[in-house]
Every structure is written in C-alpha cells, then in structure tokens.
Write a protein that holds these residues in place. Sequence first.
Motif, PDB file in Angstrom:
ATOM      1  N   PRO A 170      -2.390  -9.118  -8.687  1.00 53.02           N
ATOM      2  CA  PRO A 170      -2.530  -9.004  -9.956  1.00 53.02           C
ATOM      3  C   PRO A 170      -1.992  -6.884  -9.789  1.00 53.02           C
ATOM      4  O   PRO A 170      -1.578  -6.057 -10.454  1.00 53.02           O
ATOM      5  CB  PRO A 170      -4.009  -8.356 -10.384  1.00 53.02           C
ATOM      6  CG  PRO A 170      -5.220  -8.873  -9.003  1.00 53.02           C
ATOM      7  CD  PRO A 170      -4.042  -9.789  -8.343  1.00 53.02           C
ATOM      8  N   GLU A 171      -2.715  -6.783  -8.168  1.00 53.31           N
ATOM      9  CA  GLU A 171      -0.905  -5.613  -7.593  1.00 53.31           C
ATOM     10  C   GLU A 171      -1.413  -5.936  -6.092  1.00 53.31           C
ATOM     11  O   GLU A 171      -1.488  -6.313  -5.478  1.00 53.31           O
ATOM     12  CB  GLU A 171      -2.895  -4.934  -7.981  1.00 53.31           C
ATOM     13  CG  GLU A 171      -3.004  -4.000  -9.366  1.00 53.31           C
ATOM     14  CD  GLU A 171      -3.810  -3.043  -9.328  1.00 53.31           C
ATOM     15  OE1 GLU A 171      -4.093  -1.681  -9.538  1.00 53.31           O
ATOM     16  OE2 GLU A 171      -5.177  -3.212  -8.799  1.00 53.31           O
ATOM     17  N   ARG A 172      -0.511  -5.042  -6.025  1.00 50.83           N
ATOM     18  CA  ARG A 172       0.027  -4.828  -4.635  1.00 50.83           C
ATOM     19  C   ARG A 172       0.128  -3.105  -3.911  1.00 50.83           C
ATOM     20  O   ARG A 172       0.831  -2.146  -5.168  1.00 50.83           O
ATOM     21  CB  ARG A 172       1.000  -5.542  -4.266  1.00 50.83           C
ATOM     22  CG  ARG A 172       2.475  -5.550  -4.623  1.00 50.83           C
ATOM     23  CD  ARG A 172       3.083  -6.657  -4.914  1.00 50.83           C
ATOM     24  NE  ARG A 172       2.738  -7.569  -5.913  1.00 50.83           N
ATOM     25  CZ  ARG A 172       2.147  -7.286  -7.136  1.00 50.83           C
ATOM     26  NH1 ARG A 172       3.087  -6.435  -7.950  1.00 50.83           N
ATOM     27  NH2 ARG A 172       1.082  -8.497  -7.946  1.00 50.83           N
ATOM     28  N   PHE A 173       0.606  -2.922  -2.824  1.00 50.52           N
ATOM     29  CA  PHE A 173       0.747  -0.921  -2.204  1.00 50.52           C
ATOM     30  C   PHE A 173       1.897  -1.063  -1.718  1.00 50.52           C
ATOM     31  O   PHE A 173       2.040  -1.492  -0.398  1.00 50.52           O
ATOM     32  CB  PHE A 173      -0.372  -0.502  -1.965  1.00 50.52           C
ATOM     33  CG  PHE A 173      -1.624  -0.835  -2.991  1.00 50.52           C
ATOM     34  CD1 PHE A 173      -1.955   0.535  -4.233  1.00 50.52           C
ATOM     35  CD2 PHE A 173      -2.903  -2.030  -3.350  1.00 50.52           C
ATOM     36  CE1 PHE A 173      -3.015   0.099  -5.116  1.00 50.52           C
ATOM     37  CE2 PHE A 173      -3.743  -2.284  -4.373  1.00 50.52           C
ATOM     38  CZ  PHE A 173      -3.525  -1.242  -4.993  1.00 50.52           C
ATOM     39  N   VAL A 174       2.347  -0.322  -1.947  1.00 57.10           N
ATOM     40  CA  VAL A 174       3.591   0.220  -1.390  1.00 57.10           C
ATOM     41  C   VAL A 174       3.606   1.566  -0.235  1.00 57.10           C
ATOM     42  O   VAL A 174       3.834   2.555  -1.058  1.00 57.10           O
ATOM     43  CB  VAL A 174       4.822  -0.002  -1.654  1.00 57.10           C
ATOM     44  CG1 VAL A 174       6.356  -0.221  -0.818  1.00 57.10           C
ATOM     45  CG2 VAL A 174       5.068  -1.647  -2.285  1.00 57.10           C
TER      46      VAL A 174
END
Length: 529
Positions: free
Chosen positions: A103-107
Amino acid sequence: MIHARSDRSSIEELLEEEGTQVQLSVPDLTKNILNRNEGTLTDTGAVKAETGAYTGRSPNDKFIVKDDETAEKVDWGKVNQPMQEETFLHLYHKVIGYLKDLPERFVFQGYAGADEDYRLPIRVITEYAWHNMFARQMFIRPGSEEKPLHENAFTVLSAPGLKADPETDGTNSEVFVTVSFKHRIVLIGGTQYAGEIKKSIFSVMNYLLPKQDVLPMHCSANVNAEGETALFFGLSGTGKTTLSADPSRYLIGDDEHGWSDRGVFNMEGGCYAKTKDLSIETEPDIYRAIRFGAVLENVAVNPGTGKPDFTDTSLTENTRVAYPLDHIDNALEESKSGHPDKIIFLTADATGVLPPISKLTKEQAMYHFLSGYTSKLAGTERGVTTPEATFSACFGAPFLPLPPSVYAKMLGEKIDEFNTDVYLVNTGWTGGAYGTGKRMKLSYTRRMVDAALNGEFKNTEMYQDPVFGLNIPLHCDGVPEEVMIPRNAWEDKSDYDTQAESLAAKFHENFKKFAYADETIAAAGPVKR
C-alpha cells in the motif's frame, strides 16, 4: 560526476504508483514509523526499531552480478560471489512486484560522496519508513535549491518482507543482497538490518572510484584547526566512530571516505555508531547525538519511561544508532579536507599481545594494510558470538569488489607522495587474552592517539617488539608504563609468548595470498622463526 545507465522503466513505474512517498521530512517519516507500528519514540525523541532475526550483515548472502561489465574486474570468491544476470533479473522483477503490491513505499534521493566531482546520485526505495529515515540520515541530502540528477541514480530496492527461496531464486538463503553495476541496481530482501543499505552503496563506491584515481577507504576522518587531517582505518568495533568523534577536532566522517588528488572527502552524510555500553561520560558526542532524527537499532528501551538502556544487549551485541552529521557539534559542514598527515590503523586484538600503539615504517604500513588484522567482535555478523581472529584486506575486505592490490597500491603511492605518518593502535585486550585480560581503557587509547596526532612521539624512546618488529613508544603521558609494552602487562609471561607466536604464525599464513607483494613489504611482518 559518476554517471549511470538509467533505462529502468519498472522503477519509474513503481515511483508513479499510488502510495509512493518521496523525500519525506524527518517529522513526516517519524509519524509514518509510529503510525505503521514500525518503531517507538524514545525519551530523547529518537526512533527505536528492531530488525528481527538478522541483527548484523549477512556476508554469505551478498552477490555481484557477473557480466561483461564485471567479469574481468571483480575479485571473485567467497566475498564477491557471482550471480548470473538472468538470476538477478528474476529477483529484480520479483522485488519490483512485491514493492508494487504494497500500500505504501518510501523514496529517498540524495548522494554518496561530498566532493561534487566524484559524488554518486542515489535513490533508495524502501518497504519500511524507518529504513528510509536511516537512508536519509546516512547519505548526503541535497540542498533546498539543488535538484539531484536521479535519472542517473544508482538505485537501492529494499524489500525485507520478501524472502527468497534458494531452490527457485538462486540464492544461498532467504536473504539476498545483490549488486548489478550494469543495471545500476542493488536488491535487498529477507533482512531488516539497515546496515545492508549503507554498506551496499559503499561497495558500489569501492568499485567506481578507483576508475577516477580516487582511493575509497573504510575509515573515519577528522581535522584540527590548523587543517591537519587524520584517518582512522578499522573494521566494525575497533573504534573508528568513537575515536574520530573528538571534541578538540572537527569530524569529517565516521566510516567511509575517498582520497582524491585534492584531499579527503566523506562518502556519507551521517554516522552509524555502536551503542553497547554507551554513556555520556565515555562518549559524550555520540550520546548527545541520539535525539530527534536519530534511529536506534535493536536497542532495549524501558517501556514505561522510553529511556534507552545501552547496557542491555538481549537483542544483539551489535546495537546501533544512525544520526546525521549535524548532530555532532564539531562536524565539518563541507565534509572534506586536505591530504592526511597521520593515519591510524585500528585493531581490536582479542589475543592481547599487540601493543596499544606502535609507529609503522612505510613497509610495515603496507603489510598491515594488506593484512587488515582484527578480532571480529560479537554481533557485527550473523553467528559471531565471541571475538574471532580475522584478516580483512585493507580493513574492509567485505566491501571491496576489486583485488586488494588495487587499493593497497593507491594507498602506498599516497603515503609516499604526502609523507604521511602511520600508527597501529590496538583497542582490544591487554594483560591477557579475551576472557582473562581486560579491554584497553578508552581513556588510554584516546591519550595515545592524541599523542600520535600531536607529534609527541617524535622524540620518545622506542622499543622494538622482538616478535612483531613493531616500534613501541616507551612512554606516553597519562598511560601507565606497564601498558605500553604488552608482555609487561601479563602475569604469565610464558603464556604471552605462546599467544604472540601463535598470532605471528597466523599473520604469516594469511600473507601467503599476497604473493605479488614486494619482498620488502613481505619482510615487514612478524619475525619468522
């Protein structure tokens, strides 16, 4: 500038997925960490997270893709295990699919390398918000008006929740840390240990920088007000971070540096310090750095007060904290300095026979750099529970894709060119081996290092150790005389002699693999009997 291929449409598509959060601030990352139950907030404002089963690096699960780019350049073997490109691409699409389904990922987008001419644009895409905060604090953050060239970025894809199947994925276990220089991608799966993120990029820099005549180094660095720079080489647990965090000097960086024709520059934007037994009395700079924005890893915390307990190693001996350089009051803002005047080789000798400090000749410096002796301390790698003697070429073999001779030749040339003094410092045991003797007092080590950096040993009488051939200062203000000569600190002198001869034999056996070394360098090791 180090350029990279960027034809990776799957990554670009991943970045456009709903739920992808790019370049979040520390407050926003902290909120995500707490809301997602990835960690807790301590009484200092630092975030605390745990890594589960893997609390150190997994060296047996590290691979480099063997292709036209690397086949004839990489020093293949136990450290640099080859992976076929087909296997890598299979894992790559598996990781992309896994991250895409979240549902989420971080960059995070930033750099490795403080020198603008040699820095590498990097992008770190993580499953966990706390891993992204780790990356944000460990690497160099672009300025507010600076747009990173991330179409050329070397990308790290971190998917701890994706466990490999060795039979179908071509790995050694459920964990994989794989680098492709052709595709400019690092894949990390099956492990939550954040150190894999930073060390994978260090390995990348160790491959790329020598092409530009820059020596990459596993060392910390600081500089005094007069511009005199010092380097501290050593493996994990030998004291690089602790000794470079000196309130009387400016910190350049604590772990990874490059040495170009202009001087030394930090590869990172933060520090990754061990916290076992940390106290404000012994290491005030590191202790005070643990505040809002810092990330504690596997540190026990009192559930009622939120206070970290740095003496509790129930999760692992390898408790850590990551924090940005600006958490250190005397950190050098530009993170670069001139050519080093002094080099300190650090070893944590668990046999207790190496001297606490010794001055090295040029040949001895090359011998000990190639040898890279220390005792691997508990917790830094999976399965290590007590100190183990180890030889790690250039004090960083796990992170060197190229043959050690490449790095050693570069260091030798620079020592010659800049007339740099080199010392060997034992931060390990004294008065006996591990289990019998005691760990060298930090206050003694600091005093001896200060004396070396300040030139106090130039006119001090030296004693040449009959086994190791090292020149040992007989006196150092603030350090007991019996500590200076290790044999004098042992009650059982015959036991010392046995241990010393045993360690000398290990040096000789290890150095056989450096058959290409000059005879004068080979002869600079322990005396053969």
